[in-house]
Design a protein around this motif. Structure first.
Motif, PDB file in Angstrom:
ATOM      1  N   ILE A 362       1.112  -0.785  -0.285  1.00 25.03           N
ATOM      2  CA  ILE A 362       0.002   0.188   0.061  1.00 25.03           C
ATOM      3  C   ILE A 362       0.834   1.332   0.265  1.00 25.03           C
ATOM      4  N   PRO A 363       1.317   1.746  -1.059  1.00 24.96           N
ATOM      5  CA  PRO A 363       1.834   2.921  -1.364  1.00 24.96           C
ATOM      6  C   PRO A 363       1.079   4.530  -0.447  1.00 24.96           C
ATOM      7  N   VAL A 364       1.569   4.804   0.304  1.00 23.60           N
ATOM      8  CA  VAL A 364       1.250   5.933   0.586  1.00 23.60           C
ATOM      9  C   VAL A 364       1.980   7.267   1.625  1.00 23.60           C
ATOM     10  N   ALA A 365       3.666   7.678  -0.554  1.00 17.87           N
ATOM     11  CA  ALA A 365       4.168   7.924   0.093  1.00 17.87           C
ATOM     12  C   ALA A 365       4.078   9.135  -0.839  1.00 17.87           C
ATOM     13  N   GLY A 366       2.619   9.698  -1.616  1.00 20.01           N
ATOM     14  CA  GLY A 366       2.758  10.556  -2.450  1.00 20.01           C
ATOM     15  C   GLY A 366       2.809  12.045  -1.856  1.00 20.01           C
ATOM     16  N   LEU A 367       2.966  13.233  -2.302  1.00 17.34           N
ATOM     17  CA  LEU A 367       2.241  14.208  -2.066  1.00 17.34           C
ATOM     18  C   LEU A 367       1.510  15.025  -1.721  1.00 17.34           C
ATOM     19  N   GLY A 368       0.594  13.854  -2.243  1.00 17.46           N
ATOM     20  CA  GLY A 368      -0.316  14.723  -1.755  1.00 17.46           C
ATOM     21  C   GLY A 368      -0.998  16.260  -1.655  1.00 17.46           C
ATOM     22  N   THR A 369      -0.868  16.482  -3.425  1.00 19.41           N
ATOM     23  CA  THR A 369      -1.245  18.051  -3.639  1.00 19.41           C
ATOM     24  C   THR A 369      -2.372  18.514  -3.796  1.00 19.41           C
ATOM     25  N   ARG A 370      -3.306  17.730  -4.190  1.00 15.42           N
ATOM     26  CA  ARG A 370      -4.684  18.197  -4.252  1.00 15.42           C
ATOM     27  C   ARG A 370      -5.118  18.220  -3.005  1.00 15.42           C
ATOM     28  N   MET A 371      -4.280  18.087  -1.945  1.00 21.97           N
ATOM     29  CA  MET A 371      -5.493  17.808  -0.967  1.00 21.97           C
ATOM     30  C   MET A 371      -4.626  19.383  -0.124  1.00 21.97           C
ATOM     31  N   PRO A 379      -0.491  13.898   6.370  1.00 21.42           N
ATOM     32  CA  PRO A 379      -0.499  12.642   4.771  1.00 21.42           C
ATOM     33  C   PRO A 379      -1.486  11.939   4.742  1.00 21.42           C
ATOM     34  N   LYS A 380      -2.501  12.357   3.066  1.00 23.80           N
ATOM     35  CA  LYS A 380      -4.135  12.621   3.539  1.00 23.80           C
ATOM     36  C   LYS A 380      -4.821  11.146   3.895  1.00 23.80           C
ATOM     37  N   THR A 381      -3.441  10.017   3.988  1.00 23.89           N
ATOM     38  CA  THR A 381      -4.265   9.343   4.232  1.00 23.89           C
ATOM     39  C   THR A 381      -4.326   9.092   5.865  1.00 23.89           C
ATOM     40  N   GLN A 461      10.805   2.589   2.711  1.00 27.93           N
ATOM     41  CA  GLN A 461      11.150   4.152   2.615  1.00 27.93           C
ATOM     42  C   GLN A 461      11.057   4.009   1.432  1.00 27.93           C
ATOM     43  N   GLN A 462      10.359   5.353   0.639  1.00 29.92           N
ATOM     44  CA  GLN A 462      10.607   5.950  -0.339  1.00 29.92           C
ATOM     45  C   GLN A 462      11.505   7.091  -0.580  1.00 29.92           C
ATOM     46  N   THR A 463      12.055   7.646  -0.560  1.00 31.61           N
ATOM     47  CA  THR A 463      12.545   8.893  -0.297  1.00 31.61           C
ATOM     48  C   THR A 463      12.426   9.587  -1.937  1.00 31.61           C
ATOM     49  N   LYS A 466       8.382   9.855  -6.552  1.00 29.82           N
ATOM     50  CA  LYS A 466       8.656   9.744  -8.117  1.00 29.82           C
ATOM     51  C   LYS A 466       7.033   9.231  -8.846  1.00 29.82           C
ATOM     52  N   GLY A 467       6.318   8.710  -7.933  1.00 33.41           N
ATOM     53  CA  GLY A 467       4.990   8.401  -8.772  1.00 33.41           C
ATOM     54  C   GLY A 467       4.517   7.042  -8.150  1.00 33.41           C
ATOM     55  N   PHE A 468       3.366   6.499  -8.585  1.00 33.10           N
ATOM     56  CA  PHE A 468       2.899   5.791  -7.520  1.00 33.10           C
ATOM     57  C   PHE A 468       4.048   4.257  -8.050  1.00 33.10           C
ATOM     58  N   GLY A 469       4.325   4.098  -9.472  1.00 29.19           N
ATOM     59  CA  GLY A 469       4.750   2.769  -9.548  1.00 29.19           C
ATOM     60  C   GLY A 469       6.336   2.566  -9.067  1.00 29.19           C
ATOM     61  N   LEU A 488      -4.267   1.441  -3.588  1.00 28.57           N
ATOM     62  CA  LEU A 488      -3.648   2.846  -2.870  1.00 28.57           C
ATOM     63  C   LEU A 488      -4.177   3.340  -1.320  1.00 28.57           C
ATOM     64  N   GLY A 489      -3.313   3.949  -0.949  1.00 29.25           N
ATOM     65  CA  GLY A 489      -3.617   4.420   0.410  1.00 29.25           C
ATOM     66  C   GLY A 489      -4.295   5.907   0.446  1.00 29.25           C
ATOM     67  N   ASP A 490      -5.509   5.487  -0.649  1.00 28.06           N
ATOM     68  CA  ASP A 490      -6.288   6.474  -0.314  1.00 28.06           C
ATOM     69  C   ASP A 490      -7.603   6.350  -0.930  1.00 28.06           C
ATOM     70  N   HIS A 491      -8.046   5.801  -1.522  1.00 26.59           N
ATOM     71  CA  HIS A 491      -9.170   4.888  -2.129  1.00 26.59           C
ATOM     72  C   HIS A 491     -10.043   4.318  -1.329  1.00 26.59           C
TER      73      HIS A 491
HETATM   74  P1  UTP Z   1      -1.575   9.931  -6.456  1.00 29.11           P
HETATM   75  O1  UTP Z   1      -1.943   9.678  -7.563  1.00 29.11           O
HETATM   76  O2  UTP Z   1      -3.133  10.167  -5.605  1.00 29.11           O
HETATM   77  O3  UTP Z   1      -0.917  10.879  -5.627  1.00 29.11           O
HETATM   78  O4  UTP Z   1      -0.955   8.587  -5.851  1.00 29.11           O
HETATM   79  P2  UTP Z   1      -0.340  11.842  -4.803  1.00 29.11           P
HETATM   80  O5  UTP Z   1       1.011  12.014  -4.273  1.00 29.11           O
HETATM   81  O6  UTP Z   1      -0.814  10.874  -2.792  1.00 29.11           O
HETATM   82  O7  UTP Z   1      -1.370  12.708  -4.184  1.00 29.11           O
HETATM   83  P3  UTP Z   1      -1.805  14.112  -5.640  1.00 29.11           P
HETATM   84  O8  UTP Z   1      -1.846  13.363  -7.233  1.00 29.11           O
HETATM   85  O9  UTP Z   1      -0.366  15.267  -5.384  1.00 29.11           O
HETATM   86  O10 UTP Z   1      -3.080  14.602  -5.331  1.00 29.11           O
HETATM   87  C1  UTP Z   1      -1.699   7.211  -5.491  1.00 29.11           C
HETATM   88  C2  UTP Z   1      -1.736   6.365  -4.411  1.00 29.11           C
HETATM   89  O11 UTP Z   1       0.104   6.402  -4.882  1.00 29.11           O
HETATM   90  C3  UTP Z   1       0.735   6.894  -3.938  1.00 29.11           C
HETATM   91  C4  UTP Z   1       0.188   8.164  -2.953  1.00 29.11           C
HETATM   92  O12 UTP Z   1       0.177   8.147  -1.409  1.00 29.11           O
HETATM   93  C5  UTP Z   1      -1.430   7.254  -3.073  1.00 29.11           C
HETATM   94  O13 UTP Z   1      -2.055   6.402  -1.577  1.00 29.11           O
HETATM   95  N1  UTP Z   1       2.584   7.358  -4.141  1.00 29.11           N
HETATM   96  C6  UTP Z   1       2.075   7.988  -5.156  1.00 29.11           C
HETATM   97  C7  UTP Z   1       3.510   7.109  -3.250  1.00 29.11           C
HETATM   98  O14 UTP Z   1       3.983   6.569  -2.284  1.00 29.11           O
HETATM   99  N2  UTP Z   1       4.147   8.012  -4.085  1.00 29.11           N
HETATM  100  C8  UTP Z   1       4.444   8.239  -5.182  1.00 29.11           C
HETATM  101  O15 UTP Z   1       5.850   8.666  -5.695  1.00 29.11           O
HETATM  102  C9  UTP Z   1       3.522   9.135  -5.881  1.00 29.11           C
END
Ligand code: UTP
Length: 669
Positions: A362-371, A379-381, A461-463, A466-469, A488-491
Motif C-alpha cells: 500500500i503506497p502512501v508516500a505521495g505528496l498529496g498536492t490536491r489535498m 499525510p492525507k492517508t 521508505q520511498q525517499t 517519483k510516482g505510484f509505480g 491505493l492508500g487513498d481509496h
Molecule cells: P496519487 O496519484 O493520489 O498521488 O497517488 P499523490 O501524490 O498521493 O496525490 P496528488 O496527486 O499529489 O494529489 C496514489 C497513491 O500512490 C501513493 C499515494 O500516497 C497514494 O496512496 N504515491 C504516489 C506514493 O506512494 N508515492 C508517489 O510518489 C506517488
C-alpha cells in the motif's frame, strides 16, 4: 543470536472430519502387517489459544495463563533444568504440558528461558478439540521461533507429542495436527510412521459442530474396539478391521477429492456414508456407539434442510456432531434450531480456500498536492472517516482492514521517511493505560485491533516521490517473487455482498489459477474518468473483462472516442478502482521503466499496459462501491457516503487468520 521482539502465536484446536479411530488401528501394523494403514482428515477450529511470547534472561520457563472467561490469570515459573522440567511434566495439570515440551526442547535443542503469556483462549476444553495438544504445539512453536531453530511444522508436531506424552495425559497421534492451523490435513498412520499431507480446499466450507450434551465413555469405546486388534478373531472383528482399514481408505480418498474440488454436496454425502458404515460395522462390537442422541439429530428431517450431510465427532458416542451446511445462512438457521429444539450449544467451523496472495503493498508516500494545505501538516492517508458502525478511523486503517479481509497476512506500507514516526506512533505504540481505562467497551476492542494490525506491517521508505509505480517498485525485495495485492492508500471500499471488494479481486485471480493479473474496475461517469486509470476490452463473462487497453487519466475526448465499452446494452466507461492482484513480473517492467525515466513519474498504469500485453490482464466489475479521499470535493462526498453505506456489508475475513476480532467472527472469506 539476534534479540527478537515478542511474537504473537495462535494455535487452533482440531476436529477430525473423517477417519476417527483409524489412527491407533493403523498403529497396530507394528504387529500385524495385514491391517490397512489408518488415515484421517482433520482441520483446525476457528477457536484456539492466543499467546505473546518472548525470550527471558532468567533462564526460566514462565507461563501466564488467563482463564477462558478472562476472569483470572495464573502464573507458572520453573527453571529451565531438565530434571526439574521432567518432574514438573510428570506431575500433571495444565502447566505440565508446557514443562513437558520445554524439557524436550531443552534436551534436543539446548534452548534457554522463555515467557509465554497465554492471554486468551477461545477453545472449549474437554470437547474433543485437542486443547492440550494445541497448548503443546504453542509451546513448541514459541521455542522454535524465539530461538530461530528453523523446525518444520512436522518437527513442531513431534516436539508437541513428545512433550504431551511426558505428562500423565494420553493423547492420540493425530491431535497435534492442529499445528497446521486452519488448513485441513490428511494424516496417514502406518505402525509408528506418520505422514502428513496438507490439503488445498477448492472452496469455502461451512461446518457446524454441536455438543450433543450426552454421555460418552471414550475409554469403553477404545477398549471395545481395541479388542478386535491386532489379530481379528471373529467375523465381527474382521468387519471392524475393514471399516477402519480399506473402507476408511476408500472414503478418505473420495473426501480429499471433494475437499479439493470444493464440492460441499459430495463432502456432506460422504460424511453421511461414513457414519452409516461406522454404525453398521462398529455398533455390533460396541454398545456405546449406539449413541441415541447423535442418531436422533442425524435423522431429523428439519436438519436435513440445512445440511449436505453429517456425522459424529472424535471417538463418536454422544459427544459432538458435525454438519456440512449448505451456506452460512443455513448454518445460522441450523444452529438456532439445534439450540431451541435440543438445547445444544453449537460452534462454527470454517474451512477456507487458501489465498495464494499473502502480501499487500500500500503506497502512501505521495505528496498529496490536491489535498494541500492539509497535507502540509499531515499525510492525507491520516484523514478521518467514520465507518458504518460509527467508529472514527484514519483512511489508512480502513485500507489495511480491506486488504486483510482478502486473506492477506502481511502489509508493506510505502511511506515518506519523515512520516515514519507518525505511522509507528499510530500502529505500533501502546495506548496509555489511562486512555484505555476511559474508553467505552465498544472501543476497547479497537486497541487490540490496532495492536494486531501493527504486527503485520513493514514500513518501506520511498525517499523521492517519483510516482505510484516507483513507490510500488520499492517493495520488490519484500514481495519476493510472490503474487501480491496492491491497493491505493487513498481509496476506500464497501461491498454490496458478503465478500469484501479486495476478496472479490483476489478470488478472481485464484479462479484463473493465479496466472493472470486482475484489476478491480467500476463504472465511472465520463466527466470523472480524467482522474483515473481507464480500461477497455472484451467481456468474458458478465463481470469479467479481458482488458485490451489501459490509459492513465484520459481526457474526456479520448475516453469518448476510444474507451467506451458496451455493457448490458449501454455504452459506458470503466475505471480501475485501486485494487490490483498482480503477478511479480510487474517489478521487472517497473524496474526497466524507472531506469528509462529521467524526470517525471514512474506510472503503474504504463507498466500494467506492458504486463497486459505480455501475460494478459483481467478486469473484474466489483460488486461494491469505492470512495476516493484524495480530491477535496470527492473526499467531502466520501465522508458522508462511507459512513452511511447501508447495503449488506462485506463481512470482513478471518483477515487476521488468527485473531478473534469482529472481522473474524463474521468470517466468510
Ligand atoms: P496519487 O496519484 O493520489 O498521488 O497517488 P499523490 O501524490 O498521493 O496525490 P496528488 O496527486 O499529489 O494529489 C496514489 C497513491 O500512490 C501513493 C499515494 O500516497 C497514494 O496512496 N504515491 C504516489 C506514493 O506512494 N508515492 C508517489 O510518489 C506517488
Amino acid at each position: 543470536m539476534k534479540n527478537l521482539n515478542p511474537i504473537e502465536i495462535f494455535v487452533p484446536g482440531r476436529v477430525c472430519l473423517f477417519g476417527e479411530h483409524s489412527d491407533w488401528a493403523g498403529g497396530h501394523r507394528r504387529t500385524n502387517s495385514e491391517i490397512a494403514p489408518g488415515a484421517v482428515i482433520i482441520t483446525g477450529t476457528n477457536q484456539g489459544m492466543y499467546a505473546r511470547c518472548s525470550r527471558n534472561t532468567t533462564k526460566e520457563l514462565v507461563v501466564r495463563s488467563t482463564l477462558t472467561d478472562g476472569s483470572s490469570t495464573e502464573i507458572y515459573r520453573v527453571p529451565m533444568e531438565l530434571d526439574l522440567l521432567q518432574r514438573e511434566a510428570a506431575a500433571g495439570g495444565f502447566f505440565s504440558y508446557a514443562a513437558g515440551v520445554a524439557a524436550y526442547m531443552l534436551d534436543f535443542y539446548g534452548v534457554a528461558g522463555i515467557e509465554i503469556d497465554n492471554y486468551k483462549t477461545t477453545l472449549p476444553v474437554k470437547k474433543g478439540l485437542s486443547s492440550s495438544a494445541a497448548f503443546c504445539v504453542l509451546v513448541a512453536r514459541a521455542f522454535n521461533q524465539l530461538f530461530q531453530l528453523g523446525l518444520t511444522t512436522r518437527a513442531e508436531i513431534e516436539a508437541a507429542y513428545q512433550g504431551e506424552i511426558a505428562t500423565p495425559s494420553r493423547c492420540g497421534r493425530m491431535d497435534q495436527g492442529c499445528a497446521y492451523g486452519q488448513i485441513p490435513v490428511m494424516m496417514n498412520f502406518d505402525g509408528d510412521r506418520i505422514n502428513v499431507q496438507p490439503l488445498r480446499p477448492g472452496a469455502d466450507f461451512f461446518l457446524l459442530v454441536a455438543d450433543l450434551c450426552g454421555k460418552k465413555d471414550t475409554v469403553r469405546i477404545l477398549s471395545d474396539l481395541n479388542a478386535a486388534y491386532p489379530f481379528a478373531k471373529s467375523e465381527s472383528d474382521k468387519r471392524v478391521h475393514r471399516c477402519l482399514g480399506t473402507e476408511n481408505k476408500r472414503l478418505l480418498e473420495q473426501a480429499c477429492a471433494a475437499l479439493e474440488e470444493g464440492d460441499a454436496k459430495r463432502l456432506g454425502a460422504l460424511m453421511t456414508e461414513a457414519q452409516a458404515i461406522f454404525d453398521e460395522n462398529l455398533i455390533p462390537v460396541c454398545d456405546e456407539l449406539k449413541s441415541p442422541k447423535l442418531h436422533e439429530v442425524l435423522a431429523d428431517p428439519r436438519v436435513a434442510e440445512w445440511v449436505t450431510g453429517g456425522k459424529g465427532v472424535g471417538s463418536q458416542g454422544d459427544g459432538c456432531v458435525q454438519f456440512i451446511c449448505k451456506s452460512t445462512d443455513a448454518r445460522v438457521a441450523l444452529s438456532a434450531y439445534l439450540k431451541d429444539q435440543y438445547g445444544m450449544p453449537c460452534f462454527d467451523l470454517d474451512i477456507i480456500r487458501p489465498s495464494s496472495i499473502r502480501k499487500a503493498v500500500i503506497p502512501v508516500a505521495g505528496l498529496g498536492t490536491r489535498m494541500f494545505p492539509y497535507t502540509k501538516g499531515v499525510p492525507k492517508t491520516f484523514l478521518p472517516v467514520v465507518t458504518p458502525d460509527g467508529i472514527a478511523k484514519p483512511v489508512i486503517q480502513v485500507v489495511i482492514e480491506e486488504a486483510l479481509s482478502a486473506g492477506v497476512k502481511k502489509i508493506a506500507l510505502i511511506i515518506q521517511p519523515e512520516d515514519a514516526s507518525r505511522f509507528r506512533e499510530y500502529f505500533n505504540a501502546d495506548v496509555p493505560s489511562a486512555t484505555i481505562a476511559k474508553l467505552p467497551q465498544t472501543l476497547k476492542k479497537e486497541v487490540e485491533r490496532l495492536k494486531e494490525i501493527g504486527t503485520r506491517i513493514t514500513y518501506i521508505q520511498q525517499t523521492e516521490a517519483k510516482g505510484f509505480g516507483h513507490a510500488v517498485l520499492q517493495a520488490e525485495k519484500w514481495v519476493n517473487q510472490e503474487p501480491f495485492l496492491l491497493m491505493l492508500g487513498d481509496h476506500l471500499f464497501q461491498s454490496n455482498n458478503d465478500r469484501s471488494v479486495a476478496a472479490q479481486v483476489v478470488g478472481l485471480f485464484q479462479d484463473f489459477g493465479d496466472k493472470q493479473s486482475v484489476v478491480g474496475i467500476y463504472e465511472e461517469s465520463l466527466n470523472r474518468v480524467k482522474h483515473y486509470g481507464t480500461v477497455a476490452g472484451e467481456w468474458i463473462s458478465d463481470k469479467t473483462m479481458q482488458v485490451s487497453t489501459v490509459v492513465e487519466k484520459p481526457t474526456e475526448d479520448e475516453a469518448q472516442t476510444y474507451l467506451s465499452v458496451e455493457h448490458h446494452g449501454r455504452s459506458i466507461w470503466f475505471c480501475v478502482n485501486g485494487i490490483y492482484a498482480l503477478l511479480p513480473a510487474i517489478f521487472d517492467i517497473l524496474r526497466l521503466q524507472a531506469a528509462s525515466v529521467e524526470e517525471g513519474e514512474v506510472q503503474l498504469t504504463t507498466a500494467l499496459d506492458t504486463l497486459m500485453q505480455r501475460d494478459g490482464l483481467k478486469g473484474l466489475v466489483v460488486d461494491g462501491k469505492h470512495y476516493d479521499t484524495g480530491i477535496p470535493s470527492i473526499y467531502a462526498e466520501t465522508v458522508a457516503g462511507f459512513s452511511n453505506h447501508s447495503a449488506v456489508f462485506a463481512k470482513a475475513t478471518p483477515c487476521y487468520g488468527d485473531c478473534e476480532l469482529e472481522c473474524k467472527k463474521n468470517a466468510r472469506y
